[in-house]
Design a protein around this motif. Sequence first.
Motif, PDB file in Angstrom:
ATOM      1  N   PRO A  76       0.818  -1.223   0.000  1.00 41.95           N
ATOM      2  CA  PRO A  76       0.000   0.000   0.000  1.00 41.95           C
ATOM      3  C   PRO A  76       0.852   1.274   0.000  1.00 41.95           C
ATOM      4  O   PRO A  76       1.987   1.278   0.460  1.00 41.95           O
ATOM      5  N   TYR A  77       0.265   2.314  -0.539  1.00 42.32           N
ATOM      6  CA  TYR A  77       0.925   3.619  -0.528  1.00 42.32           C
ATOM      7  C   TYR A  77       0.947   4.158   0.897  1.00 42.32           C
ATOM      8  O   TYR A  77       0.079   3.848   1.706  1.00 42.32           O
ATOM      9  N   ARG A  78       1.935   5.004   1.166  1.00 45.61           N
ATOM     10  CA  ARG A  78       1.934   5.728   2.432  1.00 45.61           C
ATOM     11  C   ARG A  78       0.937   6.884   2.291  1.00 45.61           C
ATOM     12  O   ARG A  78       0.752   7.405   1.196  1.00 45.61           O
ATOM     13  N   VAL A  79       0.314   7.260   3.371  1.00 40.08           N
ATOM     14  CA  VAL A  79      -0.658   8.350   3.337  1.00 40.08           C
ATOM     15  C   VAL A  79      -0.292   9.354   4.425  1.00 40.08           C
ATOM     16  O   VAL A  79      -0.004   8.982   5.558  1.00 40.08           O
ATOM     17  N   GLU A  80      -0.271  10.631   4.052  1.00 38.66           N
ATOM     18  CA  GLU A  80       0.021  11.703   5.008  1.00 38.66           C
ATOM     19  C   GLU A  80      -1.066  12.767   4.917  1.00 38.66           C
ATOM     20  O   GLU A  80      -1.599  13.026   3.846  1.00 38.66           O
ATOM     21  N   TYR A  81      -1.315  13.389   6.055  1.00 40.98           N
ATOM     22  CA  TYR A  81      -2.272  14.486   6.089  1.00 40.98           C
ATOM     23  C   TYR A  81      -1.549  15.766   5.707  1.00 40.98           C
ATOM     24  O   TYR A  81      -0.633  16.212   6.390  1.00 40.98           O
ATOM     25  N   ASP A  82      -1.935  16.345   4.572  1.00 42.12           N
ATOM     26  CA  ASP A  82      -1.340  17.595   4.081  1.00 42.12           C
ATOM     27  C   ASP A  82      -2.386  18.291   3.211  1.00 42.12           C
ATOM     28  O   ASP A  82      -2.355  18.215   1.984  1.00 42.12           O
ATOM     29  N   PRO A  83      -3.356  18.960   3.849  1.00 38.88           N
ATOM     30  CA  PRO A  83      -4.473  19.529   3.088  1.00 38.88           C
ATOM     31  C   PRO A  83      -4.076  20.586   2.060  1.00 38.88           C
ATOM     32  O   PRO A  83      -4.796  20.816   1.105  1.00 38.88           O
ATOM     33  N   GLY A  84      -2.906  21.201   2.184  1.00 40.31           N
ATOM     34  CA  GLY A  84      -2.482  22.224   1.238  1.00 40.31           C
ATOM     35  C   GLY A  84      -1.770  21.660   0.011  1.00 40.31           C
ATOM     36  O   GLY A  84      -1.469  22.407  -0.923  1.00 40.31           O
ATOM     37  N   HIS A  85      -1.526  20.381  -0.008  1.00 43.30           N
ATOM     38  CA  HIS A  85      -0.807  19.764  -1.131  1.00 43.30           C
ATOM     39  C   HIS A  85      -1.730  19.656  -2.345  1.00 43.30           C
ATOM     40  O   HIS A  85      -2.907  19.336  -2.213  1.00 43.30           O
ATOM     41  N   PRO A  86      -1.217  19.903  -3.562  1.00 44.95           N
ATOM     42  CA  PRO A  86      -2.067  19.830  -4.760  1.00 44.95           C
ATOM     43  C   PRO A  86      -2.660  18.436  -5.012  1.00 44.95           C
ATOM     44  O   PRO A  86      -3.706  18.323  -5.641  1.00 44.95           O
ATOM     45  N   ALA A  87      -2.020  17.386  -4.492  1.00 44.78           N
ATOM     46  CA  ALA A  87      -2.517  16.028  -4.718  1.00 44.78           C
ATOM     47  C   ALA A  87      -3.379  15.527  -3.567  1.00 44.78           C
ATOM     48  O   ALA A  87      -3.762  14.351  -3.543  1.00 44.78           O
ATOM     49  N   ALA A  88      -3.706  16.398  -2.615  1.00 43.28           N
ATOM     50  CA  ALA A  88      -4.521  15.987  -1.466  1.00 43.28           C
ATOM     51  C   ALA A  88      -5.950  15.707  -1.909  1.00 43.28           C
ATOM     52  O   ALA A  88      -6.513  16.406  -2.752  1.00 43.28           O
ATOM     53  N   ASP A  89      -6.536  14.669  -1.303  1.00 43.93           N
ATOM     54  CA  ASP A  89      -7.940  14.373  -1.596  1.00 43.93           C
ATOM     55  C   ASP A  89      -8.834  15.317  -0.794  1.00 43.93           C
ATOM     56  O   ASP A  89      -8.349  16.220  -0.107  1.00 43.93           O
ATOM     57  N   LYS A  90     -10.143  15.114  -0.845  1.00 45.82           N
ATOM     58  CA  LYS A  90     -11.084  16.017  -0.164  1.00 45.82           C
ATOM     59  C   LYS A  90     -10.890  16.024   1.344  1.00 45.82           C
ATOM     60  O   LYS A  90     -11.165  17.020   2.003  1.00 45.82           O
ATOM     61  N   ALA A  91     -10.396  14.923   1.911  1.00 45.75           N
ATOM     62  CA  ALA A  91     -10.157  14.844   3.349  1.00 45.75           C
ATOM     63  C   ALA A  91      -8.801  15.429   3.743  1.00 45.75           C
ATOM     64  O   ALA A  91      -8.477  15.528   4.918  1.00 45.75           O
ATOM     65  N   GLY A  92      -7.981  15.813   2.747  1.00 45.53           N
ATOM     66  CA  GLY A  92      -6.688  16.420   3.021  1.00 45.53           C
ATOM     67  C   GLY A  92      -5.531  15.435   3.058  1.00 45.53           C
ATOM     68  O   GLY A  92      -4.420  15.791   3.444  1.00 45.53           O
ATOM     69  N   TYR A  93      -5.775  14.202   2.650  1.00 43.25           N
ATOM     70  CA  TYR A  93      -4.708  13.192   2.675  1.00 43.25           C
ATOM     71  C   TYR A  93      -4.053  13.054   1.305  1.00 43.25           C
ATOM     72  O   TYR A  93      -4.715  13.108   0.274  1.00 43.25           O
ATOM     73  N   VAL A  94      -2.734  12.873   1.326  1.00 43.86           N
ATOM     74  CA  VAL A  94      -1.937  12.725   0.113  1.00 43.86           C
ATOM     75  C   VAL A  94      -1.356  11.315   0.094  1.00 43.86           C
ATOM     76  O   VAL A  94      -0.787  10.859   1.081  1.00 43.86           O
ATOM     77  N   LYS A  95      -1.523  10.647  -1.046  1.00 45.80           N
ATOM     78  CA  LYS A  95      -0.899   9.338  -1.214  1.00 45.80           C
ATOM     79  C   LYS A  95       0.548   9.545  -1.630  1.00 45.80           C
ATOM     80  O   LYS A  95       0.829  10.294  -2.566  1.00 45.80           O
ATOM     81  N   LEU A  96       1.465   8.864  -0.922  1.00 44.27           N
ATOM     82  CA  LEU A  96       2.885   8.949  -1.234  1.00 44.27           C
ATOM     83  C   LEU A  96       3.370   7.605  -1.765  1.00 44.27           C
ATOM     84  O   LEU A  96       2.790   6.558  -1.455  1.00 44.27           O
ATOM     85  N   PRO A  97       4.419   7.595  -2.563  1.00 42.61           N
ATOM     86  CA  PRO A  97       4.914   6.339  -3.139  1.00 42.61           C
ATOM     87  C   PRO A  97       5.249   5.285  -2.076  1.00 42.61           C
ATOM     88  O   PRO A  97       5.585   5.622  -0.939  1.00 42.61           O
ATOM     89  N   ASN A  98       5.170   4.039  -2.473  1.00 47.49           N
ATOM     90  CA  ASN A  98       5.476   2.927  -1.566  1.00 47.49           C
ATOM     91  C   ASN A  98       6.964   2.574  -1.624  1.00 47.49           C
ATOM     92  O   ASN A  98       7.345   1.422  -1.541  1.00 47.49           O
ATOM     93  N   VAL A  99       7.801   3.590  -1.762  1.00 45.09           N
ATOM     94  CA  VAL A  99       9.255   3.413  -1.841  1.00 45.09           C
ATOM     95  C   VAL A  99       9.849   3.623  -0.457  1.00 45.09           C
ATOM     96  O   VAL A  99       9.630   4.664   0.164  1.00 45.09           O
ATOM     97  N   ASN A 100      10.593   2.635   0.014  1.00 48.41           N
ATOM     98  CA  ASN A 100      11.289   2.729   1.294  1.00 48.41           C
ATOM     99  C   ASN A 100      12.759   3.011   0.983  1.00 48.41           C
ATOM    100  O   ASN A 100      13.451   2.168   0.403  1.00 48.41           O
ATOM    101  N   MET A 101      13.222   4.185   1.365  1.00 51.24           N
ATOM    102  CA  MET A 101      14.588   4.600   1.028  1.00 51.24           C
ATOM    103  C   MET A 101      15.638   3.648   1.590  1.00 51.24           C
ATOM    104  O   MET A 101      16.656   3.399   0.941  1.00 51.24           O
ATOM    105  N   MET A 102      15.415   3.095   2.763  1.00 49.96           N
ATOM    106  CA  MET A 102      16.394   2.176   3.361  1.00 49.96           C
ATOM    107  C   MET A 102      16.524   0.900   2.527  1.00 49.96           C
ATOM    108  O   MET A 102      17.629   0.406   2.312  1.00 49.96           O
ATOM    109  N   ILE A 103      15.403   0.389   2.060  1.00 47.22           N
ATOM    110  CA  ILE A 103      15.431  -0.813   1.226  1.00 47.22           C
ATOM    111  C   ILE A 103      16.139  -0.519  -0.088  1.00 47.22           C
ATOM    112  O   ILE A 103      16.973  -1.306  -0.556  1.00 47.22           O
ATOM    113  N   GLU A 104      15.846   0.613  -0.678  1.00 42.04           N
ATOM    114  CA  GLU A 104      16.460   0.973  -1.956  1.00 42.04           C
ATOM    115  C   GLU A 104      17.972   1.175  -1.804  1.00 42.04           C
ATOM    116  O   GLU A 104      18.744   0.752  -2.663  1.00 42.04           O
TER     117      GLU A 104
END
Length: 138
Positions: A76-104
């Motif tokens: 699953p994608y990571r989800v963060e609350y950021d209502p000012g982000h252009p990709a935020a949904d109506k509830a203010g949550y933004v889906k972030l990539p499922n990339v884990n920097m440590m694994i990469e």
Amino acid sequence: MLDSLQASLTVASSGLESQSTRMRIVSENLANATSTGRVAGADPYQRKTITFDAAMDRASGAQLAKVKEIGVDTTPYRVEYDPGHPAADKAGYVKLPNVNMMIEMADMREVNRSYEANLQVVKQVRSMLGMTIDLLRS
């Protein structure tokens, strides 16, 4: 003896090619670790994965490393609350990539070591071929 050296070169070359492709995939994942969707609620970048397979080379009789598939990670994608982000949904949550920097980063280190090991095999075989040619000349 030359056939076995040629087979060693063929195997190492396939390893170099496979690890080069793997490094490209890891680099794409790292470059897109923060790439969100362009519009509200859109899905972000999805982490790519790579799987390998062994393939028989008929000419040399050696098992070669080949890229079997480049797929996508279905975690699953990571989800963060950021209502000012252009990709935020109506509830203010933004889906972030499922990339884990440590694994990469761990994958990148492993790719680098595998690539270097294959490169050393190529260098050693070339050296042995050179010595064989010198012996045949004298």
